[in-house]
Write an enzyme that holds these catalytic residues in place. Structure first.
Site, PDB file in Angstrom:
ATOM      1  N   HIS A  51      49.980  67.013  52.230  1.00  0.00           N
ATOM      2  CA  HIS A  51      50.386  68.365  52.617  1.00  0.00           C
ATOM      3  C   HIS A  51      51.480  68.232  53.660  1.00  0.00           C
ATOM      4  CE1 HIS A  51      50.278  72.442  54.123  1.00  0.00           C
ATOM      5  NE2 HIS A  51      49.449  72.790  53.172  1.00  0.00           N
TER       6      HIS A  51
ATOM      7  N   ARG B 146      54.582  79.409  56.349  1.00  0.00           N
ATOM      8  CA  ARG B 146      55.879  79.487  55.678  1.00  0.00           C
ATOM      9  C   ARG B 146      55.945  80.715  54.775  1.00  0.00           C
ATOM     10  NH1 ARG B 146      55.587  74.286  52.815  1.00  0.00           N
ATOM     11  NH2 ARG B 146      53.506  74.153  53.705  1.00  0.00           N
TER      12      ARG B 146
END
Lengths: 608, 250
Positions: free
Chosen positions: A237, A257
């Site tokens: 990740h 994000r």
């Protein structure tokens, strides 16, 4: 003799009580069979609680252009076409029903203005697709299943560890394990066993996985004769915490994000614009303003490059750090505070949209994410590979043995899209429960073999018989050496000679693991538990390394510096690992079955 | 930067008793209490029993009493503690001991099974689902943040000091009941049990539970007091009682 052990009998035994295990247990018990559920921890504490962003289901509540075909195509593209296409199809079709079912069981998702279940944007998903509850969706999922499941007549065994699956001929007929509290061994006799033990991130030093993620189910199934699939595909990740050191690896959700957070290097540059893969160019915006509008649900805007697939973002971060453009502690900056330029009361907005993240940084790093950027770096997050299963039934190649969730493989191919994990758990957890119950109804109980039980017992308690002191060591040291070796040699960027070194190292660590000494007694003894986990970690590490050595190309979560490109030929097979007659681990390349024409057409249509 | 710190950790013995044992170790910047416990476990006491999972304040496993305060060890930064003095770490005292820092919290899981499950009204939208507005689910979502660390149960004097485990379900399960009772879709009535078997009247609103909640759920004000009001309205309001008797059914 086996008669010394208390024996519990079930039709279906589910090992693992995260999202997939709970969903499987609920389904099996609803089918009218007797179900036992083994939790390694307390009920409701499994790693599912850590899932933040949401669960992907093409309900089309926020953007009505979404449907199962788009979701299917997105999943296949993300997985770079080595997915089990049947699983990707079933997953895309059934996820909406499974989400609505959770609502009927009490889940309280965030809402749209019309009062429907809200859906958010996430990397690799074309439309807003993730049903969510702030950034604690995994907790909502597991708690809903737990609170529903406790009224279903399921027998729950909390803080139990399974050390071996038991077989009658070719068939799995139960499991053998102990309770952590008192160290008493038990036999669990079952007509069908479903393995739902989750991930294996603990094979690496930097991981988002909890202590439970030691690949138990993958290892148990392998040693019981099950085949493993695509073990080389590990998802790193892109955004794990890197500072302070104690929190290294803990996840920073992709929703940061999704809500407008941007990645910058130490020079303040948004480096993600520098490298946008060809197959995503048509969907990605080069204009920061348009990217921002995308995160604010503008249907006509294209996504910012921060929301490209996880493997790609992780490698871009790696590149910045290696080029000396990283942050002070060896990562890059993730900034959500900048949105104050865009919206009034941004601090309140961030706290409402990302409550756990605000909390996590405030409490663990003493950093206010509404005011300052975070320092982040890649962390071992998810295993796309795992136990090979039938896409419809979740049955393994071993009769009576089923698997679902992260420990099973196929759905995600070479790379999983964010949000596809929680939906995986409920779609295939349900299917595993359903078909395990059916198997249990169609088959008589098997016979438990006393010799197998005794051998498993001896192996489990052996560390107590090793004299402490000269020549022996504690399990923690061997575990740490393994994690460091996998991190350095079979990590985010891979090379032939490094992996060969690791494979050799694993054999040496196996020898050390066989000799570890444990102090004290059987009752709630973490040193002993670690000695058992260690064997599983070694098995899965070996499988990862062998598979990664064999795949001489880069695809999804598997990136080789010596073979940096995709090889079209390598898109035609999966890596299958099985235990040979001599006990050694053997790999073969298995051709991927030809995709059905209608599904092929869907993929072609969605390429535009 | 590195400093010596002494932890006094509760270690149980084979006879069900226990005592504090001193462990001195070196700490670096940025650690939490659980890191130091793990360091001690790795270096000095391999068999030190401690429950933990996520190490990020999300699973609620590593509950303990740090310098006498109920805390999640994973969310207690060392730089918030005075390390010039020994730091005591002991298990939650409201529950029976298993070993060292691990306690038997199974009572909580048994209590939960006795609370009537979610019972939704039939779907109201044409597509077979429900419509709910965000404003209507906000308060339930607050309660559903609970990570079941049971620190509220640990600190509640009704359980901790008066041992009313058979008569009182404790703050955790009042929050759980509130989440069900205030769920916009739920149709069940849990007020009779709340008044009787679940003993809501034992709570005298000292708010200790709210204070220790690592998820900052306003347990007393938002969950327990509104439930108390509902119980009062249902059982102790003579006008309400009369109205219920004579109102037209339907």
């Amino acid at each position: 003799m086996a008669t010394n052990y208390e024996t519990h009998e079930f039709d279906v035994l589910v090992i693992g009580a995260g999202g997939a295990g709970l969903r499987a247990a609920i389904e099996a018990s609803a089918a009218g069979v007797k179900v036992g559920l083994i939790c390694k921890s307390l009920l409701g504490k499994a790693h599912t609680v850590m899932a933040e962003g949401g669960m992907a289901a093409a309900m089309g509540n926020v953007d009505d252009r979404d449907n199962w075909k788009v979701h299917f195509a997105d999943t296949m593209r993300g997985g770079q076409y080595v997915n089990n296409w049947r699983m990707a199809e079933l997953h895309a079709k059934e996820a909406p029903q499974r989400v609505h079912e959770l609502e009927a069981w009490g889940a309280v998702f965030d809402r749209t203005k019309e009062g429907k279940i809200s859906q958010r944007n996430f990397g690799g998903h074309r439309y807003p697709r993730l049903a969510h509850v702030g950034d604690r969706t995994g907790l909502e999922l597991i708690r809903t299943l737990q609170d529903h499941g406790i009224h279903q007549g399921i027998t729950v065994f909390m803080e139990y560890t399974i050390v071996s699956l038991l077989k009658d001929g070719d068939r799995v007929v139960g499991a053998f394990g102990y309770d952590r509290e008192r160290g008493r061994f038990r036999i669990f006799k079952a007509k069908a066993v479903v393995v739902c033990t989750g991930g294996l991130g603990r094979a690496y030093r930097v991981t988002s996985n909890s202590w439970e993620g030691t690949g138990d189910g993958v290892s148990l199934a392998y040693h019981a004769g099950a085949e493993l699939l695509d073990m080389e595909f590990i998802q790193f990740h892109p955004t794990g915490m890197i500072w302070p050191p104690s929190v290294m690896g803990i996840l920073v959700t992709e929703s940061v994000r999704g809500e407008g957070g941007v990645l910058r290097n130490k020079d303040g540059k948004r480096f993600m614009y520098d490298d946008i893969p060809e197959n995503y160019k048509s969907q990605t915006s080069m204009d920061p303003e348009e990217g921002w509008r995308y995160t604010q649900n503008d249907k006509n805007a294209k996504r910012p490059p921060e929301l490209l697939t996880r493997d790609h973002v992780a490698r871009c971060i790696n590149r910045e750090v290696k080029a000396g453009r990283g942050s002070p502690h060896g990562g890059v900056f993730l900034d959500i505070s900048w949105i104050k330029e865009k919206i009034p009361n941004s601090a309140e907005h961030i706290k409402r949209k990302l409550p756990s993240m605000y909390h996590q940084f405030m409490q663990l790093a003493n950093l206010d994410i509404t005011k300052e950027p975070m320092e982040i770096g890649p962390t071992t997050h998810y295993a796309m590979g795992g136990i090979r299963v039938n896409g419809d039934t979740q049955a393994t190649n071993v009769p009576g043995l089923f698997a679902a969730g992260e420990c099973a493989a196929g759905l995600h191919g070479a790379n999983r899209l964010g949000g596809n994990s929680l939906s995986d758990l409920i779609v295939f957890g349900k299917r595993a429960g359903e078909f395990a119950a059916k198997y249990a109804k169609d088959n008589p109980a098997g016979t438990i073999n006393d010799a197998q039980v005794e051998a498993a017992y001896k192996e489990a308690v052996e560390p107590f018989e090793h004299p402490a002191g000269s020549g022996s060591e504690g399990p923690y040291h061997v575990q740490a050496d393994l994690q460091n070796m996998m991190q350095a040699n079979v990590g985010i960027v891979r090379l032939q000679n490094e992996m060969e070194f690791a494979l050799d190292g694993i054999q040496k660590l196996k020898a050390r693991a066989a000799k570890v000494a444990v102090q004290g007694h059987l009752e709630y003894n973490p040193g002993w538990h670690t000695s058992i986990d260690l064997k599983h970690l070694l098995t899965v590490s070996e499988a990862i390394t062998i598979s990664a050595l064999d795949r001489k190309e880069s695809r999804g979560g598997h990136f080789r510096e010596d073979f940096p490109d995709k090889d079209p030929e390598a898109q035609k097979y999966n890596s299958v690992i099985a235990k040979a007659a001599d006990g050694s681990m053997k790999l073969r390349r298995e051709p991927i079955p030809a995709i059905r024409d209608d599904l092929k057409q869907v993929i072609e249509e969605m390429k535009n | 930067m590195n400093k010596q710190v002494t932890f006094k950790i509760w270690r149980t013995d084979e006879n069900g008793g226990g005592k504090f044992v001193d462990y001195t170790t070196e700490i670096t910047e940025g650690l939490v209490v659980l890191d130091v416990v793990h360091k001690i476990q790795k270096e000095q006491a391999n068999d030190l029993a401690v429950r933990w999972n996520c190490k990020a304040g999300k699973c609620g496993s590593c509950s303990a009493e740090v310098n006498g305060m109920p805390k999640l060890m994973c969310m207690t930064r060392m730089d918030t503690l005075d390390i010039t003095k020994p730091i005591t770490i002991e298990p939650m005292r409201a529950f029976p001991s298993i070993r060292d820092l691990a306690t038997d919290v199974s009572w909580n899981f048994r209590v939960k099974t006795k609370i009537k499950k979610f019972n939704p009204r039939p779907p109201d939208a044409a597509d077979g689902t429900w419509r709910m507005m965000q404003e209507d689910v906000d308060r339930v979502q607050e309660f559903r943040k609970c990570i079941e660390c049971f620190l509220c149960q640990d600190v509640c004097h009704v359980l901790r000091d008066h041992h009313k485990h058979e008569e009182f379900i404790g703050p955790r399960f009042l929050v759980y009941t509130a989440a069900l009772e205030m769920h916009p879709l739920d149709t069940e009535d849990r007020l009779p049990e709340l008044k009787q078997a679940q003993g809501i009247g034992f709570c005298n609103i000292t708010k200790c539970c709210t204070k220790v909640c690592p998820e900052h759920i306003t347990i007393t004000d938002n969950a327990i007091i509104p439930l108390k009001e509902r119980v009062v309205d249902e059982f102790y309001d003579p006008f309400g009682w009369l109205w219920k008797k004579i109102r037209p059914k339907g």
